[in-house]
Design an enzyme around this catalytic site. Structure first.
Site, PDB file in Angstrom:
ATOM      1  N   SER A 199       0.809  -1.225   0.000  1.00  0.00           N
ATOM      2  CA  SER A 199       0.000   0.000   0.000  1.00  0.00           C
ATOM      3  C   SER A 199       0.836   1.266   0.000  1.00  0.00           C
ATOM      4  O   SER A 199       0.449   2.271  -0.601  1.00  0.00           O
ATOM      5  CB  SER A 199      -0.942   0.004   1.204  1.00  0.00           C
ATOM      6  OG  SER A 199      -1.790  -1.125   1.179  1.00  0.00           O
ATOM      7  N   HIS A 246       0.564   4.502   4.374  1.00  0.00           N
ATOM      8  CA  HIS A 246      -0.145   5.158   3.280  1.00  0.00           C
ATOM      9  C   HIS A 246       0.310   6.613   3.128  1.00  0.00           C
ATOM     10  O   HIS A 246       0.590   7.075   2.017  1.00  0.00           O
ATOM     11  CB  HIS A 246      -1.645   5.104   3.530  1.00  0.00           C
ATOM     12  CG  HIS A 246      -2.219   3.733   3.363  1.00  0.00           C
ATOM     13  ND1 HIS A 246      -3.574   3.498   3.298  1.00  0.00           N
ATOM     14  CD2 HIS A 246      -1.631   2.523   3.243  1.00  0.00           C
ATOM     15  CE1 HIS A 246      -3.801   2.201   3.151  1.00  0.00           C
ATOM     16  NE2 HIS A 246      -2.631   1.597   3.128  1.00  0.00           N
TER      17      HIS A 246
END
Length: 295
Positions: A199, A246
């Site tokens: 991610s 993230h």
């Protein structure tokens, strides 16, 4: 019907390129007068020259690769613009299959600061010297939905970015963004919390895509909407998502993407790879600081 030697048809046939015998051409090098095809033509002050004459310094044309088409970031245009994206997906798939069959392997690949927790003496984790976990965790997935979502995102975002940036700049963006996400997760997450997944790198691709679309004057609303949805899930309670990875990947992707597509032509490579080096320096700094805290 075979034509005899010296027939009108033979006399009218075009010569073939001296570097590509299967290609007919009507162009000749202005220096050596050998026939050259469009792929071999190098622009000179007058006409075209062949690569051999340019390399030998016998002409005044540009370097042999000067006439090759380039991406907006200055990279070479490849025959398969998604090759590295396919390879990255293949690596993720191979590791996903491997960890599904071995819990011990999974524990060796995930990002964890220190393990086991107190009062036991820690033996594993980045703080214990397992720096490789910053990289291996970028390719490790445990749940099928996590793997599928990340790989779909990698395919949708990675392919166009690879074509726009070129392979070298694309892979530098991917790894630097992923490492930035891993380093921020290591810095801000509980040391005994295991994190994994691509991610961080994927959010780096999000950031770079937004910068590229802005540079090309494309409509930013689709990518902004998609990014907003992903950020909502990132911070929503109950999803157990590492927002640190993230955000780290996203910030690195925006910085690197801007450097890739806005670097001045005359010192493009210096700015692009210099920015990559600065991001990696920040990764090392965060990792060292957190390691000092934990040890």
């Amino acid at each position: 019907m075979d034509q005899p030697a010296g027939s009108p048809q033979d006399a009218q046939s075009l010569p073939v390129c001296y570097r590509h015998p299967d290609r007919e051409t009507g162009i000749r090098c202005t220096r050596c007068e050998r026939p050259i095809c469009p792929e071999c033509m190098v622009s000179a002050s007058v006409g075209f020259q062949c690569p051999d004459c340019v390399r030998a310094g016998s002409g005044t044309g540009h370097a042999p690769d000067a006439a090759r088409p380039r991406t907006i970031a200055g990279g070479s245009i490849a025959a398969d613009p998604r090759l590295l994206t396919k390879i990255l997906i293949g690596i993720n798939l191979a590791i996903f299959i491997a960890v599904r069959s071995s819990t011990e392997l999974l524990n060796d690949l995930v990002l964890v600061g220190t393990w086991p927790p107190a009062p036991f003496n820690p033996t594993d984790g980045v703080s214990e010297g397992d720096w490789y976990r910053l990289v291996t965790s970028m390719f490790t997935h445990e749940e099928i939905w996590h793997f599928a979502f990340n790989m779909l995102s990698l395919w949708w975002l990675g392919g166009p970015l690879e074509a726009a940036l070129g392979r070298a700049r694309y892979i530098a963006l991917y790894f630097c963004s992923g490492l930035a996400g891993s380093a921020l997760a290591y810095l801000l997450t509980s040391p005994t919390t295991a994190t994994l997944g691509a991610s961080g790198a994927i959010f780096g691709l999000f950031g770079a895509t937004a910068v590229l679309m802005r540079r090309l004057n494309y409509d930013l609303r689709p990518i902004i909407a998609l990014l907003a949805i992903n950020l909502i899930f990132t911070f929503a309670p109950g999803f157990n998502i590492s927002w640190q990875a993230h955000i780290g990947g996203l910030v690195a992707g925006v910085i690197l993407g801007y450097a890739m597509v806005h670097a001045p032509r005359e010192r493009r490579a210096l700015v692009q790879y210099g920015t990559c080096a600065l991001v990696l320096a920040a990764v090392v700094l965060m990792t060292v600081l957190r390691t000092l805290q934990l040890t």
